[in-house]
Design a protein around this motif. Sequence first.
Motif, PDB file in Angstrom:
ATOM      1  N   VAL A   1       0.874  -1.185   0.000  1.00 43.18           N
ATOM      2  CA  VAL A   1       0.000   0.000   0.000  1.00 43.18           C
ATOM      3  C   VAL A   1       0.904   1.226   0.000  1.00 43.18           C
ATOM      4  O   VAL A   1       1.226   1.805   1.041  1.00 43.18           O
ATOM      5  N   HIS A   2       1.376   1.579  -1.178  1.00 45.11           N
ATOM      6  CA  HIS A   2       2.199   2.781  -1.316  1.00 45.11           C
ATOM      7  C   HIS A   2       2.168   3.263  -2.766  1.00 45.11           C
ATOM      8  O   HIS A   2       1.441   2.704  -3.585  1.00 45.11           O
TER       9      HIS A   2
ATOM     10  N   GLY B   1       5.485  -0.347  10.365  1.00 40.57           N
ATOM     11  CA  GLY B   1       4.372   0.132   9.524  1.00 40.57           C
ATOM     12  C   GLY B   1       4.268  -0.743   8.292  1.00 40.57           C
ATOM     13  O   GLY B   1       4.206  -0.250   7.164  1.00 40.57           O
TER      14      GLY B   1
ATOM     15  N   ASN C   1       3.019  -3.443  13.020  1.00 40.57           N
ATOM     16  CA  ASN C   1       1.969  -2.511  12.598  1.00 40.57           C
ATOM     17  C   ASN C   1       1.094  -2.170  13.794  1.00 40.57           C
ATOM     18  O   ASN C   1       0.903  -3.000  14.685  1.00 40.57           O
TER      19      ASN C   1
ATOM     20  N   GLN D   1      -4.526  -5.409   9.573  1.00 41.66           N
ATOM     21  CA  GLN D   1      -3.537  -5.578   8.499  1.00 41.66           C
ATOM     22  C   GLN D   1      -2.616  -6.758   8.801  1.00 41.66           C
ATOM     23  O   GLN D   1      -2.246  -7.524   7.905  1.00 41.66           O
TER      24      GLN D   1
HETATM   25  C1  LIG Z   1       0.859   3.812   3.457  1.00 38.22           C
HETATM   26  S1  LIG Z   1       0.791   2.456   4.524  1.00 38.22           S
HETATM   27  C2  LIG Z   1       2.313   1.658   4.096  1.00 38.22           C
HETATM   28  C3  LIG Z   1       2.284   0.190   4.405  1.00 38.22           C
HETATM   29  C4  LIG Z   1       3.522  -0.589   4.017  1.00 38.22           C
HETATM   30  N1  LIG Z   1       4.728  -0.014   4.567  1.00 38.22           N
HETATM   31  C5  LIG Z   1       3.620  -0.699   2.534  1.00 38.22           C
HETATM   32  O1  LIG Z   1       4.535  -0.082   1.969  1.00 38.22           O
HETATM   33  O2  LIG Z   1       2.820  -1.434   1.924  1.00 38.22           O
HETATM   34  C6  LIG Z   1       1.137   3.119   6.154  1.00 38.22           C
HETATM   35  C7  LIG Z   1       1.239   2.060   7.249  1.00 38.22           C
HETATM   36  O3  LIG Z   1       1.663   2.640   8.489  1.00 38.22           O
HETATM   37  C8  LIG Z   1       0.985   1.974   9.533  1.00 38.22           C
HETATM   38  N2  LIG Z   1       1.064   2.803  10.758  1.00 38.22           N
HETATM   39  C9  LIG Z   1       0.488   4.016  10.966  1.00 38.22           C
HETATM   40  N3  LIG Z   1       0.817   4.491  12.188  1.00 38.22           N
HETATM   41  C10 LIG Z   1       1.630   3.559  12.760  1.00 38.22           C
HETATM   42  C11 LIG Z   1       2.320   3.486  14.005  1.00 38.22           C
HETATM   43  N4  LIG Z   1       2.241   4.474  14.910  1.00 38.22           N
HETATM   44  N5  LIG Z   1       3.057   2.391  14.261  1.00 38.22           N
HETATM   45  C12 LIG Z   1       3.152   1.379  13.361  1.00 38.22           C
HETATM   46  N6  LIG Z   1       2.527   1.399  12.156  1.00 38.22           N
HETATM   47  C13 LIG Z   1       1.782   2.483  11.857  1.00 38.22           C
HETATM   48  C14 LIG Z   1      -0.413   1.824   8.981  1.00 38.22           C
HETATM   49  O4  LIG Z   1      -1.207   0.939   9.699  1.00 38.22           O
HETATM   50  C15 LIG Z   1      -0.058   1.348   7.561  1.00 38.22           C
HETATM   51  O5  LIG Z   1       0.178  -0.025   7.539  1.00 38.22           O
END
Ligand SMILES: C[S@@+](CC[C@H](N)C(=O)[O-])C[C@H]1O[C@@H](n2cnc3c(N)ncnc32)[C@H](O)[C@@H]1O
Length: 279
Positions: free
Chosen positions: A31-32, A76, A99, A104
């Motif tokens: 998801v990017h 994340g 995460n 997720q």
């Molecule tokens: C744009 S998505 C990117 C996901 C993944 N890195 C990828 O490239 O497919 C942002 C991610 O950050 C996670 N996230 C947001 N705040 C977070 C936090 N405080 N700690 C850990 N993960 C977090 C969200 O749940 C989500 O999975």
Amino acid sequence: MADPQLPYFDALLGSFEAGDSAVAEAFGHHVHWGYWEDEPTSRPTPAEFAAAAERLSREVWQAADIRDGDRVLDAGCGFGGTLSSIDAQRSGVALTGLNIDHRQLLRAQQTLAARPANVLGWIQADACSLPFADASFDAVLAVECIFHFPDRRRFFAEAWRVLKPGGHLALSDFLPTRIQLPMTLAAAHWPASLGFYGRVDMRYTTARYERLAAETGFLPVLDRDITRNTLPTYPFLRGLSPGLERRKPSAVAETLFAELTSRLGLLRYRILAFRKPGR
Ligand SMILES: C[S@@+](CC[C@H](N)C(=O)[O-])C[C@H]1O[C@@H](n2cnc3c(N)ncnc32)[C@H](O)[C@@H]1O
């Protein structure tokens, strides 16, 4: 644990559940924003977008110099696509996806399995408070998620703590130029609850990252501007699934704002990598 309030993930998970195969093909893994080598001549298909997304993950984890035998933390981690990419290319690696959103992680657990040579695990936690011992990892990744974290400073301190000497932190992020900065500072006061993308802090310029790295003790090893390689994602998003965006009126406005400022060169998409000195 605090609800991360990420309406775009509510929309994605809802679409998967509703059987939207285009959304699942495009975002089921990563998801990017993706990485496009060339501008496609026609509107990209979900399969082409998925390939671009896989490419971005690879560009980021390669920036962390991940080798066979390494222990890797993906903070994340979304649905686990980046760790799955490493699993396919490296052996003897121990991969941990972290995460804040258990939904997720559940999907990652249900859809991914490591190759026999590797170990893959998932943990629910906040990236700014890592539940690991000091010097546990060779690499820490944050692919397009650091702008959601409560505090970049705390995340950098935690990444530093859990990295072994010589380990790498690699991330991708949207960085405003100095001209764009006042706009992103103003946008930071917009209540996250009104937005499709939730809380997004785009106040870190290149100079601020340099200061943060120096304060934490990291050595900068890479700062790569790949804005051009992300632009084909915008027409793709427009054409993908209007249903996804209609769930939140702000989705169209926020994506358009990112597109316009990126095309004008005011918002830059960059891959950054840092090394903890010592090996
Ligand atoms: C744009 S998505 C990117 C996901 C993944 N890195 C990828 O490239 O497919 C942002 C991610 O950050 C996670 N996230 C947001 N705040 C977070 C936090 N405080 N700690 C850990 N993960 C977090 C969200 O749940 C989500 O999975």
